[in-house]
Design a protein around this motif. Structure first.
Motif, short mmCIF file in Angstrom:
data_model
loop_
_atom_site.label_atom_id
_atom_site.label_comp_id
_atom_site.label_asym_id
_atom_site.label_seq_id
_atom_site.Cartn_x
_atom_site.Cartn_y
_atom_site.Cartn_z
N LYS A 44 1.37 12.03 2.84
CA LYS A 44 1.80 12.60 4.11
C LYS A 44 3.32 12.47 4.20
CE LYS A 44 -2.48 11.48 6.58
NZ LYS A 44 -3.06 10.78 7.76
N ASP A 100 4.19 5.86 -4.67
CA ASP A 100 4.22 4.97 -3.52
C ASP A 100 4.01 5.68 -2.19
OD1 ASP A 100 4.79 2.42 -4.85
OD2 ASP A 100 6.70 3.33 -5.37
N CYS A 101 3.78 7.00 -2.25
CA CYS A 101 3.59 7.79 -1.04
C CYS A 101 2.11 8.11 -0.84
CB CYS A 101 4.39 9.09 -1.12
SG CYS A 101 4.26 10.14 0.34
N ASN A 102 1.66 8.09 0.40
CA ASN A 102 0.26 8.38 0.70
C ASN A 102 -0.05 9.88 0.78
OD1 ASN A 102 1.29 9.23 3.17
ND2 ASN A 102 0.42 7.54 4.36
N LYS A 154 0.85 -1.19 0.00
CA LYS A 154 0.00 0.00 0.00
C LYS A 154 0.89 1.24 0.00
CE LYS A 154 -0.32 0.24 5.05
NZ LYS A 154 -1.23 0.32 6.22
N LYS A 155 0.26 2.38 -0.21
CA LYS A 155 1.01 3.62 -0.18
C LYS A 155 1.47 3.92 1.25
CE LYS A 155 -1.04 5.74 -4.26
NZ LYS A 155 -1.60 6.97 -4.84
#
Length: 295
Positions: A179, A175-177, A96-97
């Motif tokens: 935040k 790949d980053c959410n 997940k991210k």
């Protein structure tokens, strides 16, 4: 004589090394002053060897560790160095991210220790980016002395722009959410403080023994802060009372720790300034903080 230990070295020697590491004395002056402490079987050469970083012997997460994916990337920094090279790392099994962490080096470029710290952050469950602010001058030159000389040629506000650009790059990474926080050490600690001033959307900032922003800039800070200081680091600590007063006056969210009997650079496990209990506690607090703020 027997192998040198940290306890064999006078505090004045660590203070002298701090002056050398921050370009307040040059190598010749450093060695001349170091000779004062070369007594009782100690030599200048043995003291020098003991104080210098041991990068390969202290790596905790190797570059080929199968638990992480690491690669070098280049991103745009139009207000800074133009294009900046950085190490991008994340868990190999990420499904997940993830929260993002900008890892900011000391005053000598992206050396093996900071790359290791960036991989540690990835191993803890984040996607990290560790830029090399020396990229416009050819990048980290392979040793800290030349690295410090190169970094002294760059404007620190231009370098700040390079790390702000790294935040933008990471925030929009697939790949980053979205935040993103920052952790920085020494010079990087100042960068972390200033990113909190400059970036309203920053999710968290963790300066290790970092120089403080001007009190008039504190109202601009939106991100929660986790601040690590070393009790014996009188140079950096001089700015803490005014910074804390400004944080309190402006109702900012912060937690600060002062690590007893620790020197500036206590988290860096490649030099004898390293304080293992303090470093491990500070890093655990840092990761827990990021898990809370970047999840």
């Amino acid at each position: 004589m027997d192998e040198l230990k940290k306890e064999d070295i006078k505090q004045e020697v660590f203070d002298l090394y701090d002056d050398y590491a921050h370009n307040r004395v040059n190598r010749r002056e450093f060695m001349q002053k170091l000779s004062i402490y070369a007594v009782g079987g100690l030599t200048v050469a043995s003291l020098m060897s003991f104080l210098m970083p041991d990068y390969q012997g202290a790596i905790q997460v190797k570059s080929d560790d199968p638990r992480i994916k690491s690669t070098y990337v280049t991103y745009k920094s139009p207000k800074g160095g133009g294009e900046i090279r950085a190490l991008l790392s994340m868990p190999a099994d990420a499904e997940k991210k993830l929260g993002g962490i900008v890892v900011v080096h000391e005053n000598r470029g992206l050396n093996p220790h900071i790359e290791d710290v960036a991989r540690r952050a990835a191993l803890a469950g984040f996607v990290s980016i560790a830029p090399d602010a020396l990229t416009p001058l050819g990048g980290y030159p392979g040793n800290d002395e030349d690295g410090r000389a190169l970094q002294s040629k760059l404007d620190r506000d231009d370098m700040l722009e390079d790390f702000i650009a790294a935040y933008d790059y990471l925030k929009s990474h697939k790949d980053c959410n979205g935040k993103v926080g920052v952790v920085g050490f020494c010079f990087g600690g100042w960068i972390a403080n200033m990113m909190a001033v400059r970036i309203p959307g920053l999710s968290a900032a963790v300066p290790f023994y970092g120089g403080q922003p001007a009190s008039e800039d504190v109202p601009k800070i939106k991100a929660p802060l986790l601040l690590h200081y070393a009790e014996l680091d009188t140079r950096v600590n001089e700015g803490w009372p005014a910074y804390e007063a400004a944080l309190k006056a402006n109702g900012k969210a912060y937690t600060a720790y002062m690590y007893a009997n620790a020197n500036h650079g206590f988290h860096n496990d490649t030099t004898p300034r390293y304080d293992k209990p303090a470093a491990e506690l500070a890093w655990r607090r840092t990761i827990d903080f990021f898990k809370e703020k970047l999840g």
